[in-house]
Design a protein around this motif. Structure first.
Motif, PDB file in Angstrom:
ATOM      1  N   LEU A  11       0.835  -1.197   0.000  1.00  0.00           N
ATOM      2  CA  LEU A  11       0.000   0.000   0.000  1.00  0.00           C
ATOM      3  C   LEU A  11       0.873   1.251   0.000  1.00  0.00           C
ATOM      4  O   LEU A  11       0.635   2.190  -0.780  1.00  0.00           O
ATOM      5  CB  LEU A  11      -0.925  -0.006   1.219  1.00  0.00           C
ATOM      6  N   VAL A  12       1.881   1.271   0.857  1.00  0.00           N
ATOM      7  CA  VAL A  12       2.797   2.413   0.892  1.00  0.00           C
ATOM      8  C   VAL A  12       3.514   2.553  -0.443  1.00  0.00           C
ATOM      9  O   VAL A  12       3.640   3.663  -0.992  1.00  0.00           O
ATOM     10  CB  VAL A  12       3.827   2.251   2.034  1.00  0.00           C
ATOM     11  N   GLU A  13       3.967   1.428  -0.987  1.00  0.00           N
ATOM     12  CA  GLU A  13       4.646   1.445  -2.293  1.00  0.00           C
ATOM     13  C   GLU A  13       3.720   1.982  -3.377  1.00  0.00           C
ATOM     14  O   GLU A  13       4.138   2.750  -4.247  1.00  0.00           O
ATOM     15  CB  GLU A  13       5.094   0.027  -2.639  1.00  0.00           C
ATOM     16  N   MET A  14       2.462   1.585  -3.321  1.00  0.00           N
ATOM     17  CA  MET A  14       1.471   2.019  -4.305  1.00  0.00           C
ATOM     18  C   MET A  14       1.267   3.528  -4.266  1.00  0.00           C
ATOM     19  O   MET A  14       1.121   4.186  -5.294  1.00  0.00           O
ATOM     20  CB  MET A  14       0.152   1.297  -4.009  1.00  0.00           C
ATOM     21  N   LEU A  15       1.245   4.089  -3.056  1.00  0.00           N
ATOM     22  CA  LEU A  15       1.031   5.519  -2.895  1.00  0.00           C
ATOM     23  C   LEU A  15       2.303   6.327  -3.129  1.00  0.00           C
ATOM     24  O   LEU A  15       2.246   7.478  -3.557  1.00  0.00           O
ATOM     25  CB  LEU A  15       0.497   5.804  -1.493  1.00  0.00           C
ATOM     26  N   ASP A  16       3.435   5.717  -2.857  1.00  0.00           N
ATOM     27  CA  ASP A  16       4.716   6.408  -2.998  1.00  0.00           C
ATOM     28  C   ASP A  16       5.168   6.466  -4.451  1.00  0.00           C
ATOM     29  O   ASP A  16       5.951   7.327  -4.838  1.00  0.00           O
ATOM     30  CB  ASP A  16       5.775   5.689  -2.151  1.00  0.00           C
ATOM     31  N   ARG A  17       4.650   5.514  -5.254  1.00  0.00           N
ATOM     32  CA  ARG A  17       5.081   5.445  -6.659  1.00  0.00           C
ATOM     33  C   ARG A  17       3.857   5.116  -7.508  1.00  0.00           C
ATOM     34  O   ARG A  17       3.573   3.957  -7.800  1.00  0.00           O
ATOM     35  CB  ARG A  17       6.150   4.359  -6.800  1.00  0.00           C
ATOM     36  N   THR A  18       3.118   6.161  -7.899  1.00  0.00           N
ATOM     37  CA  THR A  18       1.844   5.968  -8.585  1.00  0.00           C
ATOM     38  C   THR A  18       1.976   5.232  -9.918  1.00  0.00           C
ATOM     39  O   THR A  18       1.011   4.627 -10.392  1.00  0.00           O
ATOM     40  CB  THR A  18       1.148   7.324  -8.837  1.00  0.00           C
ATOM     41  N   THR A  19       3.145   5.251 -10.506  1.00  0.00           N
ATOM     42  CA  THR A  19       3.326   4.559 -11.795  1.00  0.00           C
ATOM     43  C   THR A  19       3.236   3.045 -11.649  1.00  0.00           C
ATOM     44  O   THR A  19       3.013   2.338 -12.619  1.00  0.00           O
ATOM     45  CB  THR A  19       4.689   4.922 -12.416  1.00  0.00           C
ATOM     46  N   GLY A  20       3.400   2.537 -10.418  1.00  0.00           N
ATOM     47  CA  GLY A  20       3.341   1.095 -10.203  1.00  0.00           C
ATOM     48  C   GLY A  20       2.061   0.648  -9.530  1.00  0.00           C
ATOM     49  O   GLY A  20       2.008  -0.446  -8.951  1.00  0.00           O
ATOM     50  N   MET A  21       1.006   1.465  -9.588  1.00  0.00           N
ATOM     51  CA  MET A  21      -0.232   1.155  -8.889  1.00  0.00           C
ATOM     52  C   MET A  21      -0.861  -0.149  -9.368  1.00  0.00           C
ATOM     53  O   MET A  21      -1.365  -0.939  -8.572  1.00  0.00           O
ATOM     54  CB  MET A  21      -1.235   2.299  -9.037  1.00  0.00           C
ATOM     55  N   ASP A  22      -0.861  -0.375 -10.665  1.00  0.00           N
ATOM     56  CA  ASP A  22      -1.512  -1.561 -11.215  1.00  0.00           C
ATOM     57  C   ASP A  22      -0.854  -2.839 -10.696  1.00  0.00           C
ATOM     58  O   ASP A  22      -1.534  -3.770 -10.250  1.00  0.00           O
ATOM     59  CB  ASP A  22      -1.455  -1.522 -12.746  1.00  0.00           C
ATOM     60  N   ASP A  23       0.464  -2.876 -10.728  1.00  0.00           N
ATOM     61  CA  ASP A  23       1.195  -4.063 -10.265  1.00  0.00           C
ATOM     62  C   ASP A  23       1.000  -4.275  -8.768  1.00  0.00           C
ATOM     63  O   ASP A  23       0.762  -5.401  -8.319  1.00  0.00           O
ATOM     64  CB  ASP A  23       2.685  -3.902 -10.582  1.00  0.00           C
ATOM     65  N   ALA A  24       1.080  -3.195  -7.990  1.00  0.00           N
ATOM     66  CA  ALA A  24       0.907  -3.310  -6.540  1.00  0.00           C
ATOM     67  C   ALA A  24      -0.489  -3.806  -6.194  1.00  0.00           C
ATOM     68  O   ALA A  24      -0.663  -4.643  -5.303  1.00  0.00           O
ATOM     69  CB  ALA A  24       1.178  -1.962  -5.866  1.00  0.00           C
ATOM     70  N   HIS A  25      -1.493  -3.316  -6.908  1.00  0.00           N
ATOM     71  CA  HIS A  25      -2.866  -3.750  -6.639  1.00  0.00           C
ATOM     72  C   HIS A  25      -3.049  -5.238  -6.946  1.00  0.00           C
ATOM     73  O   HIS A  25      -3.723  -5.955  -6.199  1.00  0.00           O
ATOM     74  CB  HIS A  25      -3.843  -2.925  -7.472  1.00  0.00           C
ATOM     75  N   LYS A  26      -2.462  -5.710  -8.026  1.00  0.00           N
ATOM     76  CA  LYS A  26      -2.554  -7.135  -8.360  1.00  0.00           C
ATOM     77  C   LYS A  26      -1.903  -7.992  -7.280  1.00  0.00           C
ATOM     78  O   LYS A  26      -2.449  -9.025  -6.888  1.00  0.00           O
ATOM     79  CB  LYS A  26      -1.872  -7.397  -9.709  1.00  0.00           C
ATOM     80  N   ARG A  27      -0.749  -7.559  -6.804  1.00  0.00           N
ATOM     81  CA  ARG A  27      -0.050  -8.322  -5.762  1.00  0.00           C
ATOM     82  C   ARG A  27      -0.838  -8.323  -4.458  1.00  0.00           C
ATOM     83  O   ARG A  27      -0.909  -9.346  -3.759  1.00  0.00           O
ATOM     84  CB  ARG A  27       1.352  -7.739  -5.562  1.00  0.00           C
ATOM     85  N   ILE A  28      -1.443  -7.191  -4.128  1.00  0.00           N
ATOM     86  CA  ILE A  28      -2.269  -7.109  -2.928  1.00  0.00           C
ATOM     87  C   ILE A  28      -3.479  -8.037  -3.045  1.00  0.00           C
ATOM     88  O   ILE A  28      -3.855  -8.711  -2.085  1.00  0.00           O
ATOM     89  CB  ILE A  28      -2.707  -5.654  -2.668  1.00  0.00           C
ATOM     90  N   SER A  29      -4.080  -8.094  -4.224  1.00  0.00           N
ATOM     91  CA  SER A  29      -5.234  -8.969  -4.438  1.00  0.00           C
ATOM     92  C   SER A  29      -4.856 -10.432  -4.247  1.00  0.00           C
ATOM     93  O   SER A  29      -5.614 -11.214  -3.647  1.00  0.00           O
ATOM     94  CB  SER A  29      -5.810  -8.754  -5.845  1.00  0.00           C
ATOM     95  N   LEU A  30      -3.691 -10.820  -4.727  1.00  0.00           N
ATOM     96  CA  LEU A  30      -3.228 -12.200  -4.558  1.00  0.00           C
ATOM     97  C   LEU A  30      -2.977 -12.518  -3.086  1.00  0.00           C
ATOM     98  O   LEU A  30      -3.326 -13.604  -2.603  1.00  0.00           O
ATOM     99  CB  LEU A  30      -1.955 -12.430  -5.382  1.00  0.00           C
TER     100      LEU A  30
END
Length: 209
Positions: free
Chosen positions: A30-49
């Motif tokens: 979550l922190v990574e997703m907010l700190d680097r908006t360009t990687g939101m899609d990848d972070a969200h997929k990993r969080i879902s898994l």
């Protein structure tokens, strides 16, 4: 001889710690997703898994409780810790889903700061759970209170900034305000989930240490 015939307890602390590890991993993403908006899609997929793994583990713990006569601490405490950790994982997943859908170009600092504080709070829950498993005093009430107070203050600042808009506000700006209002609402709910988990662990420590 009689002790050898008694049913063995399932590894509840190991499962709860595995669950906590998944939760902390999600908080870090979550922190990574907010700190680097360009990687939101990848972070969200990993969080879902990770959330799917958490769901399976949640069910496994409940099933183990229903099949186990002897537990290391009261089964009600195990059940509540399991449930609170599950709800916190759901809270992170729901928040990150909203963030992913909204596709913010920039992340407001209060949101990022709150996510960092929540990650720190979950690190404290890991220490508490480890201490509980070893029957050691592991109260973190003061540290939790400081982080919670920080989140409350930052959230208030974030909402005030959101409402501080010029009179000739555009339709796009209004839509942005609505999106951020929902995002702040979701992270506030997540904060309550994490706080409930901390209180549950504190109660278990008081009863068993």
């Amino acid at each position: 001889m009689f002790a050898a015939l008694l049913p063995k307890s399932a590894p509840f602390f190991e499962m709860l710690q595995e669950q906590n590890q998944l939760l902390r991993h999600m908080a870090g993403l979550l922190v990574e997703m907010l700190d680097r908006t360009t990687g939101m899609d990848d972070a969200h997929k990993r969080i879902s898994l990770l959330e799917e793994q958490g769901d399976a583990l949640h069910v496994r713990i409940i099933r183990a409780l229903s099949q186990t006569f002897i537990t290391p601490i009261d089964r009600e405490d195990i059940l509540r810790i399991n449930q609170m950790q599950e709800e916190a994982m759901d809270g992170i997943h729901t928040l990150t889903t909203r963030l992913h859908i909204f596709e913010f170009d920039e992340v407001r600092f209060p949101m990022l700061q709150m996510s960092r504080a929540i990650r720190s709070m979950l690190e404290l829950t890991s220490l508490m759970l480890d201490g509980l498993s070893h029957r050691q005093d592991c109260h973190k009430t003061h540290a939790f209170r400081l982080l919670r107070d920080e989140c409350d203050m930052v959230l208030a600042v974030g909402l005030a900034e959101l409402m501080d808009q010029p009179e000739n506000i555009s339709a796009r700006d209004i839509m942005d305000i609505l999106k951020w209002s929902q995002a702040y609402d979701r992270i506030s709910m997540l904060l309550e989930n994490v706080n409930s988990l901390a209180e549950t662990l504190e109660e278990a420590v008081l009863k068993n240490v």
